[in-house]
Write a protein that holds these residues in place. Sequence first.
Motif, PDB file in Angstrom:
ATOM      1  N   LEU A 295       0.839  -1.206   0.000  1.00 32.19           N
ATOM      2  CA  LEU A 295       0.000   0.000   0.000  1.00 32.19           C
ATOM      3  C   LEU A 295       0.871   1.253   0.000  1.00 32.19           C
ATOM      4  N   ILE A 296       1.932   1.233   0.810  1.00 30.17           N
ATOM      5  CA  ILE A 296       2.871   2.366   0.856  1.00 30.17           C
ATOM      6  C   ILE A 296       3.568   2.523  -0.494  1.00 30.17           C
ATOM      7  N   LEU A 297       3.960   1.412  -1.089  1.00 32.24           N
ATOM      8  CA  LEU A 297       4.605   1.434  -2.404  1.00 32.24           C
ATOM      9  C   LEU A 297       3.662   2.012  -3.462  1.00 32.24           C
ATOM     10  N   PHE A 298       2.381   1.638  -3.391  1.00 34.01           N
ATOM     11  CA  PHE A 298       1.390   2.153  -4.329  1.00 34.01           C
ATOM     12  C   PHE A 298       1.270   3.664  -4.210  1.00 34.01           C
ATOM     13  N   TYR A 299       1.237   4.165  -2.988  1.00 34.22           N
ATOM     14  CA  TYR A 299       1.114   5.612  -2.806  1.00 34.22           C
ATOM     15  C   TYR A 299       2.393   6.345  -3.219  1.00 34.22           C
ATOM     16  N   ALA A 300       3.535   5.712  -3.055  1.00 35.51           N
ATOM     17  CA  ALA A 300       4.786   6.303  -3.545  1.00 35.51           C
ATOM     18  C   ALA A 300       4.735   6.423  -5.067  1.00 35.51           C
ATOM     19  N   LEU A 301       4.217   5.387  -5.714  1.00 37.40           N
ATOM     20  CA  LEU A 301       4.057   5.391  -7.174  1.00 37.40           C
ATOM     21  C   LEU A 301       3.086   6.487  -7.594  1.00 37.40           C
ATOM     22  N   LEU A 302       2.013   6.615  -6.847  1.00 40.29           N
ATOM     23  CA  LEU A 302       0.986   7.616  -7.145  1.00 40.29           C
ATOM     24  C   LEU A 302       1.526   9.033  -6.978  1.00 40.29           C
ATOM     25  N   LEU A 303       2.287   9.260  -5.910  1.00 41.71           N
ATOM     26  CA  LEU A 303       2.863  10.586  -5.672  1.00 41.71           C
ATOM     27  C   LEU A 303       3.910  10.932  -6.719  1.00 41.71           C
ATOM     28  N   SER A 304       4.668   9.928  -7.166  1.00 45.55           N
ATOM     29  CA  SER A 304       5.648  10.140  -8.231  1.00 45.55           C
ATOM     30  C   SER A 304       4.949  10.570  -9.521  1.00 45.55           C
ATOM     31  N   LEU A 305       3.853   9.897  -9.831  1.00 49.35           N
ATOM     32  CA  LEU A 305       3.076  10.241 -11.023  1.00 49.35           C
ATOM     33  C   LEU A 305       2.462  11.625 -10.880  1.00 49.35           C
ATOM     34  N   ALA A 306       1.935  11.922  -9.694  1.00 50.12           N
ATOM     35  CA  ALA A 306       1.324  13.233  -9.448  1.00 50.12           C
ATOM     36  C   ALA A 306       2.343  14.356  -9.627  1.00 50.12           C
ATOM     37  N   ASN A 307       3.584  14.121  -9.212  1.00 49.47           N
ATOM     38  CA  ASN A 307       4.635  15.118  -9.349  1.00 49.47           C
ATOM     39  C   ASN A 307       4.871  15.476 -10.817  1.00 49.47           C
ATOM     40  N   THR A 308       4.873  14.464 -11.688  1.00 49.50           N
ATOM     41  CA  THR A 308       5.048  14.703 -13.121  1.00 49.50           C
ATOM     42  C   THR A 308       3.834  15.416 -13.708  1.00 49.50           C
ATOM     43  N   LEU A 309       2.643  15.047 -13.243  1.00 55.12           N
ATOM     44  CA  LEU A 309       1.429  15.712 -13.717  1.00 55.12           C
ATOM     45  C   LEU A 309       1.440  17.187 -13.351  1.00 55.12           C
ATOM     46  N   ILE A 310       1.901  17.479 -12.142  1.00 51.59           N
ATOM     47  CA  ILE A 310       1.937  18.862 -11.668  1.00 51.59           C
ATOM     48  C   ILE A 310       2.869  19.716 -12.514  1.00 51.59           C
ATOM     49  N   LYS A 311       4.018  19.152 -12.866  1.00 49.62           N
ATOM     50  CA  LYS A 311       5.006  19.895 -13.651  1.00 49.62           C
ATOM     51  C   LYS A 311       4.511  20.223 -15.057  1.00 49.62           C
ATOM     52  N   ASN A 312       3.543  19.442 -15.524  1.00 49.15           N
ATOM     53  CA  ASN A 312       3.051  19.616 -16.902  1.00 49.15           C
ATOM     54  C   ASN A 312       1.547  19.884 -16.919  1.00 49.15           C
ATOM     55  N   LYS A 313       1.061  20.591 -15.907  1.00 52.65           N
ATOM     56  CA  LYS A 313      -0.377  20.741 -15.693  1.00 52.65           C
ATOM     57  C   LYS A 313      -1.104  21.477 -16.810  1.00 52.65           C
ATOM     58  N   ASP A 314      -0.382  22.269 -17.621  1.00 51.68           N
ATOM     59  CA  ASP A 314      -1.036  23.025 -18.683  1.00 51.68           C
ATOM     60  C   ASP A 314      -1.185  22.238 -19.980  1.00 51.68           C
ATOM     61  N   ASP A 315      -0.602  21.054 -20.027  1.00 54.11           N
ATOM     62  CA  ASP A 315      -0.701  20.223 -21.220  1.00 54.11           C
ATOM     63  C   ASP A 315      -2.081  19.566 -21.279  1.00 54.11           C
ATOM     64  N   VAL A 316      -2.755  19.667 -22.432  1.00 53.45           N
ATOM     65  CA  VAL A 316      -4.116  19.129 -22.569  1.00 53.45           C
ATOM     66  C   VAL A 316      -4.138  17.619 -22.350  1.00 53.45           C
ATOM     67  N   ASN A 317      -3.170  16.912 -22.909  1.00 54.57           N
ATOM     68  CA  ASN A 317      -3.133  15.457 -22.738  1.00 54.57           C
ATOM     69  C   ASN A 317      -2.939  15.063 -21.281  1.00 54.57           C
ATOM     70  N   ILE A 318      -2.137  15.845 -20.554  1.00 52.29           N
ATOM     71  CA  ILE A 318      -1.932  15.577 -19.125  1.00 52.29           C
ATOM     72  C   ILE A 318      -3.249  15.691 -18.378  1.00 52.29           C
ATOM     73  N   GLN A 319      -4.057  16.668 -18.736  1.00 54.00           N
ATOM     74  CA  GLN A 319      -5.362  16.836 -18.091  1.00 54.00           C
ATOM     75  C   GLN A 319      -6.264  15.643 -18.389  1.00 54.00           C
ATOM     76  N   ILE A 320      -6.203  15.141 -19.619  1.00 49.99           N
ATOM     77  CA  ILE A 320      -6.986  13.959 -19.995  1.00 49.99           C
ATOM     78  C   ILE A 320      -6.527  12.742 -19.203  1.00 49.99           C
ATOM     79  N   TYR A 321      -5.204  12.551 -19.126  1.00 51.51           N
ATOM     80  CA  TYR A 321      -4.655  11.408 -18.382  1.00 51.51           C
ATOM     81  C   TYR A 321      -5.041  11.484 -16.908  1.00 51.51           C
ATOM     82  N   THR A 322      -5.056  12.699 -16.372  1.00 50.41           N
ATOM     83  CA  THR A 322      -5.375  12.878 -14.956  1.00 50.41           C
ATOM     84  C   THR A 322      -6.808  12.458 -14.663  1.00 50.41           C
TER      85      THR A 322
END
Length: 376
Positions: A295-322
């Motif tokens: 469960l901790i590993l899953f949330y680490a994976l999720l936070l890692s993904l969220a960090n990349t999403l945040i850095k590219n938040k203005d990209d339309v495809n990123i919004q779709i993926y989110t």
Amino acid sequence: MKKIILKNKLVYIFFFYIIFSYFISNNVNLSPETKILNSINWIVSFLFFTSFIFYCIKNNKNPIEFLVYSFVFILFLNLILFSLNVSRSELSLVLGDAILLKNIFAISINRVSFFFGPESPNHMAIFIAMYSPLVFVLKNKSLRYFVLIGILLSLLLIDSRMSIVALFFSILLYFPFKKLKLNFVTKVVIVLTPLFVAILLGVLPLIQSMTSFDLISRDSEDITTANSRTLIWTSVIDNIATLNFNTIFGAGEYGNLTYSSSADYLYLFDNYANAVKSVHNTYLQMILDKGYVFLILFYALLLSLANTLIKNKDDVNIQIYTVTIIVFLISGTTEVIIGSYYFTIIFTILMLHMYINAKYNNLVIQNENKNTRNKL
């Protein structure tokens, strides 16, 4: 390739832990043959998906677009077969009426279990709901709208209420993305999603007596629909409250069956030919199957993904993926979608993670290098 692996090391750790968990499992319900076969399934699927990702990145192609076209083919193939009266009819009889079609359009029909896809209609509905936002990756607008009509029809036929709610809620979140900071939205979702289970524990038993929910309530909302989940979760929470080997490292898939308390709710599903044995919650099932470590590993994976999403938040495809990721997280509150329960769902998320990390982290690095050169 080496850089892609390093950027996605959490995905590889996540995968290897799944394989490792089979061999430390003391679940007597899993035979050695089942453990070996499940491990092979994971290894073959993982190698296929990662090879596909490497190929797409190397050739500057979007793997998500390939997945969406495959999804569209399966979606309409199932609808065509349904129109020809080809489906899992024996399962549809057990599932009962499609209440949304019945209550909104006065159409009386049994819930549909499509011919191609998972045996569980709820998993099929989650699969469709998750891919719904990804349809906007397609360049052909006419095709998009045609597919969206097929998606709406399919979800109504399957009649999985939580998938429709998850998709609706996720689409509502899409619009604030342009005004609110994505890091704020993402953090709220990550923190509140597990707490959604606690809310459901209180709300689901009340559906039967709440007239405002008549439109989406099955006949009498009996124990084998919503209320059964509250019974299961109450039993399971007692099981995972104590730290021991099973709760820390997991007891193997269907880990809830290792506890005698599973007898409190398994009898409810006799009419389902023993098809229902999970606890209907991804987060609780992760603890039971793979332990708190997973469960901790899953949330680490999720936070890692969220960090990349945040850095590219203005990209339309990123919004779709989110939006797709949010559908996944919300749907996990009432169904089990991590593990060998349905490979396509979890591998879609892993592919999204690998592709987003590989492509968008490179873009961030390139932009930083470009800004540095400009300053010089």
